[in-house]
Design a protein around this motif. Structure first.
Motif, PDB file in Angstrom:
ATOM      1  N   ASP A  11      29.720  28.404 -16.320  1.00 48.45           N
ATOM      2  CA  ASP A  11      28.629  29.482 -16.724  1.00 48.45           C
ATOM      3  C   ASP A  11      27.122  27.624 -16.399  1.00 48.45           C
ATOM      4  O   ASP A  11      26.650  28.263 -15.652  1.00 48.45           O
ATOM      5  N   LEU A  12      27.809  27.236 -17.021  1.00 46.67           N
ATOM      6  CA  LEU A  12      27.089  25.834 -16.320  1.00 46.67           C
ATOM      7  C   LEU A  12      26.674  25.740 -15.254  1.00 46.67           C
ATOM      8  O   LEU A  12      25.487  25.320 -15.010  1.00 46.67           O
ATOM      9  N   LYS A  13      27.391  25.731 -14.287  1.00 45.52           N
ATOM     10  CA  LYS A  13      26.613  25.501 -13.307  1.00 45.52           C
ATOM     11  C   LYS A  13      26.839  26.361 -12.426  1.00 45.52           C
ATOM     12  O   LYS A  13      25.415  26.277 -11.642  1.00 45.52           O
ATOM     13  N   ASP A  14      26.533  28.262 -13.455  1.00 42.43           N
ATOM     14  CA  ASP A  14      25.926  29.021 -12.855  1.00 42.43           C
ATOM     15  C   ASP A  14      24.412  28.564 -13.264  1.00 42.43           C
ATOM     16  O   ASP A  14      23.142  28.914 -12.573  1.00 42.43           O
ATOM     17  N   SER A  15      23.954  28.414 -14.372  1.00 45.21           N
ATOM     18  CA  SER A  15      22.911  28.000 -14.692  1.00 45.21           C
ATOM     19  C   SER A  15      22.194  27.411 -13.800  1.00 45.21           C
ATOM     20  O   SER A  15      21.272  26.904 -13.639  1.00 45.21           O
ATOM     21  N   ILE A  16      22.517  26.198 -13.822  1.00 49.74           N
ATOM     22  CA  ILE A  16      21.746  24.761 -13.295  1.00 49.74           C
ATOM     23  C   ILE A  16      21.939  25.697 -11.503  1.00 49.74           C
ATOM     24  O   ILE A  16      20.693  25.362 -10.956  1.00 49.74           O
ATOM     25  N   LYS A  17      22.113  26.230 -11.010  1.00 53.38           N
ATOM     26  CA  LYS A  17      21.736  27.228  -9.570  1.00 53.38           C
ATOM     27  C   LYS A  17      20.594  27.799  -9.798  1.00 53.38           C
ATOM     28  O   LYS A  17      19.901  27.680  -8.331  1.00 53.38           O
ATOM     29  N   SER A  18      20.400  27.863 -10.729  1.00 51.69           N
ATOM     30  CA  SER A  18      19.010  29.031 -10.789  1.00 51.69           C
ATOM     31  C   SER A  18      18.041  28.258 -10.509  1.00 51.69           C
ATOM     32  O   SER A  18      16.912  28.794 -11.121  1.00 51.69           O
ATOM     33  N   LEU A  19      18.695  26.856 -11.130  1.00 51.77           N
ATOM     34  CA  LEU A  19      17.254  26.189 -10.756  1.00 51.77           C
ATOM     35  C   LEU A  19      16.301  25.568  -9.567  1.00 51.77           C
ATOM     36  O   LEU A  19      17.622  25.754  -8.534  1.00 51.77           O
ATOM     37  N   SER A  20      15.084  25.593  -9.477  1.00 56.14           N
ATOM     38  CA  SER A  20      14.530  24.695  -7.768  1.00 56.14           C
ATOM     39  C   SER A  20      15.634  23.473  -8.099  1.00 56.14           C
ATOM     40  O   SER A  20      15.940  22.601  -9.243  1.00 56.14           O
ATOM     41  N   LYS A  21      15.343  23.127  -6.640  1.00 55.37           N
ATOM     42  CA  LYS A  21      16.132  21.830  -6.428  1.00 55.37           C
ATOM     43  C   LYS A  21      15.598  20.464  -6.863  1.00 55.37           C
ATOM     44  O   LYS A  21      16.325  19.538  -7.275  1.00 55.37           O
ATOM     45  N   GLU A  22      13.991  20.057  -7.306  1.00 56.33           N
ATOM     46  CA  GLU A  22      14.251  18.859  -7.815  1.00 56.33           C
ATOM     47  C   GLU A  22      14.018  19.030  -9.644  1.00 56.33           C
ATOM     48  O   GLU A  22      14.908  18.502  -9.709  1.00 56.33           O
ATOM     49  N   GLU A  23      14.362  20.161 -10.113  1.00 54.75           N
ATOM     50  CA  GLU A  23      14.776  20.973 -11.557  1.00 54.75           C
ATOM     51  C   GLU A  23      16.141  20.124 -11.490  1.00 54.75           C
ATOM     52  O   GLU A  23      16.848  18.933 -12.652  1.00 54.75           O
ATOM     53  N   GLN A  24      16.861  20.471 -10.340  1.00 53.84           N
ATOM     54  CA  GLN A  24      18.602  20.507 -10.590  1.00 53.84           C
ATOM     55  C   GLN A  24      18.576  18.828 -10.456  1.00 53.84           C
ATOM     56  O   GLN A  24      19.303  18.347 -10.831  1.00 53.84           O
ATOM     57  N   GLU A  25      18.130  17.854  -9.645  1.00 57.97           N
ATOM     58  CA  GLU A  25      18.297  17.096  -9.478  1.00 57.97           C
ATOM     59  C   GLU A  25      17.814  15.956 -10.347  1.00 57.97           C
ATOM     60  O   GLU A  25      18.271  15.387 -11.299  1.00 57.97           O
ATOM     61  N   ILE A  26      16.737  16.218 -11.541  1.00 54.55           N
ATOM     62  CA  ILE A  26      16.868  16.249 -12.703  1.00 54.55           C
ATOM     63  C   ILE A  26      17.354  16.240 -13.924  1.00 54.55           C
ATOM     64  O   ILE A  26      17.676  15.142 -15.173  1.00 54.55           O
ATOM     65  N   ILE A  27      17.919  17.244 -13.621  1.00 54.13           N
ATOM     66  CA  ILE A  27      18.937  17.877 -14.933  1.00 54.13           C
ATOM     67  C   ILE A  27      20.621  16.793 -14.291  1.00 54.13           C
ATOM     68  O   ILE A  27      21.093  16.191 -15.144  1.00 54.13           O
ATOM     69  N   ASN A  28      20.249  16.199 -13.351  1.00 53.17           N
ATOM     70  CA  ASN A  28      21.595  15.896 -12.791  1.00 53.17           C
ATOM     71  C   ASN A  28      21.394  14.322 -13.163  1.00 53.17           C
ATOM     72  O   ASN A  28      22.356  14.096 -13.708  1.00 53.17           O
ATOM     73  N   TYR A  29      20.548  13.966 -12.662  1.00 50.80           N
ATOM     74  CA  TYR A  29      20.321  12.331 -13.087  1.00 50.80           C
ATOM     75  C   TYR A  29      20.403  11.880 -14.151  1.00 50.80           C
ATOM     76  O   TYR A  29      20.344  11.294 -15.259  1.00 50.80           O
ATOM     77  N   ARG A  30      19.687  12.657 -15.087  1.00 43.77           N
ATOM     78  CA  ARG A  30      19.298  12.879 -16.356  1.00 43.77           C
ATOM     79  C   ARG A  30      20.798  13.005 -17.209  1.00 43.77           C
ATOM     80  O   ARG A  30      21.082  12.876 -18.573  1.00 43.77           O
ATOM     81  N   TYR A  31      21.665  14.728 -17.288  1.00 43.08           N
ATOM     82  CA  TYR A  31      22.208  14.038 -18.205  1.00 43.08           C
ATOM     83  C   TYR A  31      23.306  13.987 -17.713  1.00 43.08           C
ATOM     84  O   TYR A  31      25.049  13.695 -17.774  1.00 43.08           O
ATOM     85  N   PHE A  32      23.971  13.993 -16.150  1.00 44.00           N
ATOM     86  CA  PHE A  32      25.615  13.563 -15.374  1.00 44.00           C
ATOM     87  C   PHE A  32      25.339  12.111 -14.530  1.00 44.00           C
ATOM     88  O   PHE A  32      26.227  12.094 -15.405  1.00 44.00           O
ATOM     89  N   LYS A  33      24.461  11.526 -14.602  1.00 42.72           N
ATOM     90  CA  LYS A  33      24.086  10.297 -13.881  1.00 42.72           C
ATOM     91  C   LYS A  33      23.457   9.358 -15.453  1.00 42.72           C
ATOM     92  O   LYS A  33      23.640   8.494 -15.763  1.00 42.72           O
ATOM     93  N   ASP A  34      22.606   9.722 -16.460  1.00 43.68           N
ATOM     94  CA  ASP A  34      22.741   9.339 -17.792  1.00 43.68           C
ATOM     95  C   ASP A  34      21.327   7.864 -18.133  1.00 43.68           C
ATOM     96  O   ASP A  34      21.541   7.592 -18.126  1.00 43.68           O
ATOM     97  N   PHE A  35      20.867   8.804 -16.568  1.00 47.22           N
ATOM     98  CA  PHE A  35      19.514   7.748 -16.303  1.00 47.22           C
ATOM     99  C   PHE A  35      18.248   8.248 -17.464  1.00 47.22           C
ATOM    100  O   PHE A  35      18.622   9.770 -17.747  1.00 47.22           O
ATOM    101  N   THR A  36      17.552   7.135 -17.532  1.00 46.37           N
ATOM    102  CA  THR A  36      16.739   7.587 -18.900  1.00 46.37           C
ATOM    103  C   THR A  36      15.581   8.236 -17.819  1.00 46.37           C
ATOM    104  O   THR A  36      15.504   8.379 -16.727  1.00 46.37           O
ATOM    105  N   GLN A  37      14.544   8.900 -18.829  1.00 46.38           N
ATOM    106  CA  GLN A  37      13.644   9.963 -17.294  1.00 46.38           C
ATOM    107  C   GLN A  37      12.986   9.002 -16.353  1.00 46.38           C
ATOM    108  O   GLN A  37      11.934   9.058 -15.589  1.00 46.38           O
TER     109      GLN A  37
END
Length: 68
Positions: A11-37
């Protein structure tokens, strides 16, 4: 507790696929790679304010997607 939302990885992966490319990248860096804003902004060549705005929008989209 039992009020927690049960969300599968699928479900989480599907919800991420519903985002734009930029949004996906930001979520990836922020929550999966744990970078700051700020770090995320630097990597993507955006301002920190833009990252913050995208992040909020993305989380809302994901939340709405998952609460259907």
């Amino acid at each position: 507790g039992k009020d927690e939302i049960k969300i599968s990885n699928i479900d989480l992966k599907d919800s991420i696929k519903s985002l734009s490319k930029e949004e996906q990248e930001i979520i990836n860096y922020r929550y999966f790679k744990d970078f700051t804003q700020s770090e995320t902004a630097k990597i993507l060549g955006l301002s920190q304010v833009t990252v913050s705005r995208y992040e909020k929008k993305s989380l809302n989209k994901m939340y709405n997607y998952l609460s259907i």
